[in-house]
Write a protein that holds these residues in place. Structure first.
Motif, PDB file in Angstrom:
ATOM      1  N   TRP A   5       0.817  -1.214  -0.017  1.00 37.32           N
ATOM      2  CA  TRP A   5       0.078  -0.051   0.094  1.00 37.32           C
ATOM      3  C   TRP A   5       0.992   1.338  -0.011  1.00 37.32           C
ATOM      4  O   TRP A   5       1.768   1.440   0.979  1.00 37.32           O
ATOM      5  CB  TRP A   5      -0.899  -0.007   1.073  1.00 37.32           C
ATOM      6  N   THR A   6       0.443   2.136  -0.943  1.00 36.96           N
ATOM      7  CA  THR A   6       1.098   3.261  -1.058  1.00 36.96           C
ATOM      8  C   THR A   6       0.683   4.768  -0.600  1.00 36.96           C
ATOM      9  O   THR A   6      -0.946   4.468  -0.669  1.00 36.96           O
ATOM     10  CB  THR A   6       2.082   3.773  -2.491  1.00 36.96           C
ATOM     11  N   PHE A   7       1.139   5.812  -0.410  1.00 33.31           N
ATOM     12  CA  PHE A   7       0.320   7.013  -0.291  1.00 33.31           C
ATOM     13  C   PHE A   7       0.531   7.871  -1.669  1.00 33.31           C
ATOM     14  O   PHE A   7       0.367   9.041  -1.492  1.00 33.31           O
ATOM     15  CB  PHE A   7       0.964   7.691   0.984  1.00 33.31           C
ATOM     16  N   ALA A   8       0.666   7.542  -2.913  1.00 31.80           N
ATOM     17  CA  ALA A   8       0.747   7.978  -4.106  1.00 31.80           C
ATOM     18  C   ALA A   8      -0.912   8.783  -4.132  1.00 31.80           C
ATOM     19  O   ALA A   8      -1.741   8.082  -3.431  1.00 31.80           O
ATOM     20  CB  ALA A   8       0.898   7.196  -5.195  1.00 31.80           C
ATOM     21  N   THR A   9      -0.975   9.750  -4.813  1.00 31.27           N
ATOM     22  CA  THR A   9      -2.310  10.592  -4.896  1.00 31.27           C
ATOM     23  C   THR A   9      -2.708  10.970  -6.336  1.00 31.27           C
ATOM     24  O   THR A   9      -3.680  11.709  -6.368  1.00 31.27           O
ATOM     25  CB  THR A   9      -1.915  11.967  -4.182  1.00 31.27           C
ATOM     26  N   ASP A  10      -2.199   9.807  -7.007  1.00 30.11           N
ATOM     27  CA  ASP A  10      -2.750  10.201  -8.654  1.00 30.11           C
ATOM     28  C   ASP A  10      -3.926   9.223  -8.851  1.00 30.11           C
ATOM     29  O   ASP A  10      -3.976   8.697 -10.061  1.00 30.11           O
ATOM     30  CB  ASP A  10      -1.431   9.887  -9.209  1.00 30.11           C
ATOM     31  N   PHE A  11      -4.918   9.260  -7.914  1.00 25.80           N
ATOM     32  CA  PHE A  11      -5.967   8.650  -7.961  1.00 25.80           C
ATOM     33  C   PHE A  11      -6.964   9.181  -7.282  1.00 25.80           C
ATOM     34  O   PHE A  11      -6.906   9.367  -6.090  1.00 25.80           O
ATOM     35  CB  PHE A  11      -5.911   7.085  -7.528  1.00 25.80           C
ATOM     36  N   GLU A  12      -8.088   9.467  -7.764  1.00 21.52           N
ATOM     37  CA  GLU A  12      -9.215  10.345  -6.955  1.00 21.52           C
ATOM     38  C   GLU A  12      -9.525   9.759  -5.830  1.00 21.52           C
ATOM     39  O   GLU A  12     -10.067   8.481  -5.826  1.00 21.52           O
ATOM     40  CB  GLU A  12     -10.475  10.696  -7.952  1.00 21.52           C
TER      41      GLU A  12
END
Length: 324
Positions: A96-103
């Motif tokens: 699990w990552t904290f990337a933000t490129d998904f609404e």
């Protein structure tokens, strides 16, 4: 789905070779309890008193176990008291990552971390185990209270009542034995049953999981023939624990996990009941079908190696349910 070994990350899928092709879920490691006065709960240590703003919840919108916690946060009016971070739906070699490129993926709003494993290492630099959601974090002690969803929802059910004034009880004393019996079968054959079917790597392991799954769906269908909810006329935790699996069934489990003997919508009582729960106040806002479909089909390459996202049927959870 990787894991930490003595605080070091390993990109390693579940070992089904040693279990004859069967998927075996690991046990949650953090088992403390938030209580109204800070006393110890059924497991773990004391010191986690319910206080507004003290706790932070890490979730995935895709994960049915994390979804339980989000539902109880909404049901018990805890949205203003317990903050939330939402991981990205893609769970690849870094977990699990904290990337933000998904609404809807918020990033780590507490620490700005890159990965959920960073939160586990903050709590225990030598942690060994799977890095899972949900995670309930204590800002005061800088540690994880719990990563066991079944226990987090019970904390939310009662520990914060004096703060919120919400005394709705989804684990009433007089129904606990009945709820426990329902929970046990639903967990083993439905909640976890879809995973045991979907992650099986032998025909025998798949058969051992998929037949009890549909036996239990038939059993649940019969309960709802005469009952408004699983334990009678009162809405309880048993209903919400089942709901998170049912909400994902036709869009994910039916095809992706080969649970395709019948669809949810082929069970008239279960399908109406699922719509009834979806339309309960504040629940629809906790359901994010885009995260659900993306996560399962894209992340689980052992099941879907080409990462093709299906178009899926149109399933209308807002249609009248007729169970009033």
């Amino acid at each position: 789905m990787g894991l930490l070994v003595d605080g070091e990350w390993r990109d390693k899928w579940y070992d089904t070779e040693s279990t004859g092709g069967k998927f075996e879920r690991s046990t949650s490691k953090f088992r403390n309890w938030v209580t109204a006065d800070g006393s110890a709960g059924p497991s773990g240590k004391s010191g986690f008193q319910s206080q507004s703003g003290r706790y932070h919840l890490y979730v995935s919108y895709a994960c049915p176990w994390a979804h339980r916690a989000l539902i109880f946060r909404a049901l018990k009016d805890l949205t203003d008291h317990i903050s939330v971070s939402v991981v990205h739906p893609d769970m690849m070699e870094d977990g699990w990552t904290f990337a933000t490129d998904f609404e809807g993926a918020t990033g780590d709003t507490l620490f700005g971390s890159n990965f959920l494993r960073d939160i586990y290492i903050k709590a225990d630099p030598n942690f060994t185990g799977r890095v899972t959601v949900p995670v309930l974090w204590d800002k005061a002690q800088s540690t994880i209270v719990s990563n066991e969803s079944a226990e987090i929802i019970r904390m939310f059910n009662s520990a914060f009542n004096e703060i919120t004034g919400n005394t709705d009880d989804y684990w009433p004393t007089d129904l606990r034995e009945q709820i426990a019996d329902i929970n046990e079968r639903v967990y083993e054959t439905v909640n976890n049953g879809v995973y045991k079917a979907g992650f099986a790597t032998s025909q025998d392991a798949y058969d051992d999981a998929v037949h009890p799954l549909f036996d239990s769906l038939t059993w649940l269908e019969s309960i709802l023939e005469n009952n408004r909810f699983l334990a009678g006329d009162k809405l309880t935790e048993a209903d919400w624990r089942l709901f998170t699996t049912l909400a994902r069934f036709d869009l994910v489990y039916h095809t992706h996990f080969k649970c395709n003997h019948k669809r949810l919508i082929d069970h008239p009582n279960l399908w109406a009941y699922t719509r009834q729960l979806y339309q309960h106040a504040d629940i629809a806002e906790t359901v994010h079908f885009d995260h659900i479909v993306r996560h399962y089909h894209f992340s689980q390459t052992t099941v879907n190696p080409h990462q093709i996202i299906p178009i899926n049927p149109t399933v209308d959870f807002t249609a009248p349910h007729g169970r009033d």
